[in-house]
Design a protein around this motif. Sequence first.
Motif, short mmCIF file in Angstrom:
data_model
loop_
_atom_site.label_atom_id
_atom_site.label_comp_id
_atom_site.label_asym_id
_atom_site.label_seq_id
_atom_site.Cartn_x
_atom_site.Cartn_y
_atom_site.Cartn_z
N ASN A 186 9.16 -2.98 0.25
CA ASN A 186 8.47 -3.86 -0.69
C ASN A 186 6.97 -3.57 -0.71
O ASN A 186 6.34 -3.57 -1.79
CB ASN A 186 8.72 -5.32 -0.31
N ILE A 187 6.40 -3.32 0.45
CA ILE A 187 4.96 -3.06 0.53
C ILE A 187 4.60 -1.76 -0.19
O ILE A 187 3.65 -1.70 -0.98
CB ILE A 187 4.51 -3.02 2.00
N LEU A 188 5.37 -0.71 0.05
CA LEU A 188 5.07 0.58 -0.57
C LEU A 188 5.29 0.54 -2.08
O LEU A 188 4.57 1.20 -2.83
CB LEU A 188 5.92 1.67 0.07
N HIS A 189 6.27 -0.24 -2.53
CA HIS A 189 6.50 -0.36 -3.96
C HIS A 189 5.30 -1.04 -4.64
O HIS A 189 4.80 -0.57 -5.67
CB HIS A 189 7.78 -1.15 -4.23
N ASP A 190 4.83 -2.14 -4.05
CA ASP A 190 3.66 -2.83 -4.61
C ASP A 190 2.41 -1.97 -4.50
O ASP A 190 1.55 -1.98 -5.40
CB ASP A 190 3.45 -4.16 -3.87
N LEU A 191 2.28 -1.21 -3.43
CA LEU A 191 1.12 -0.35 -3.25
C LEU A 191 1.08 0.74 -4.32
O LEU A 191 0.02 1.00 -4.92
CB LEU A 191 1.15 0.28 -1.85
#
Length: 394
Positions: free
Chosen positions: A57-62
């Motif tokens: 989720n973090i890498l997708h938003d990043l």
Amino acid sequence: MEPLQSVNNISDISIQALATQWISASKMCPGSFSVQGVFVTSDKGVLDDKIFTAANNILHDLCNLLLQGNNFCTLIDKDNIPIIFLAYSIASKKAMCRAYTHDVMGGSFASMNCYFLDKPIDWYAFECCYELDDIFPIFDDTRKINIEDQFQRAISSMKQSLSKCEIFIENAFVDDSLSLEEFVTINRKNEANENYKATLFLPVKCHQGSENFIKVRKFKGTIRLTGVISSRIWCTKTNVLGDVKRFLRNDILRSLAARIQVYCDGLTDPHVSNDVIFISEPPRRIFFNIFVDGTINAIQFSEYIFRGEAPTVAVAQAKQVLDLDVSSENIVTDMEGLPDDEIFSDMSLSNLQKTSTQQIGNSTKYLTRSIYILSISLTLLILLLSVWMHYFFH
């Protein structure tokens, strides 16, 4: 940039702070290096796959934040290259690694092996100076144009031009498939700790024999980029010379993008009037050494400072962004010289208008003087002719 605060859970990491650090680190890396991904440490003795659920989720938003934002470093490195997520347990001293591939549906992880090197790597440095003096037309006919969009078009145009250029190394044409190990054996410079010199030959933009390359168009303004970009990259023996050329191109574009990014970050409004002249002195590039014991040629990262700023700014940035302790003695500041003061002091709008008025006045003055001299010359000629005719006929 505020430093990332210590968090107890990976889902508590600030995406905005992570993106800011990503962009800052990208500007400091030479063209042969890039930000690979995200590295987290944990004091837990055992790592499990649950950590990758939150990481996804973090890498997708990043990635969405980096791609949607108007930052120029991602314009250079916009290829959909997998991002590495590395989790390390301090207690067990074990690591888990995955490769993240971004897509609109949320992205996915793939298995990836990782290991730590037990000895330093030998690096080989290549450098060149790129003399930039290009004019890019602005075709936007609106009253207020978005200067960031125009800079992006200029960078895209430069990227296309550099992709077609030929690069000579040590003043010789080299085969892209030649390994760096073979090249070093032929052109050994390790004893003197010297950098290999590269020279760029840009393609001719217009060809006389091809009318398809020539267009006449009206434009509403121009962007002129002029100056010298110093470039340095570091490679290993596992690279081929094709990699070296690609890294040099990336480094030149990244260095230009970093300076444009600094300029645009200082704008209160990206929209500017198309009938106003804007002149800006960009920051110059300096390098700072990152010494590693046992290496042939220690690598360097770069920072950008404005006129009047002390080079020690790089020390603070290296500590804040890269968590590196850099000594001020290890800063190299002589790669790019400062521009002459007269270049910018004489190029303001008022001076340009004043210069234009002076040129018109001088032209009128010279024209009046020429007519006056011509009149005197004609009068003397007529007088001499009359005297000659008087004595000839009498």
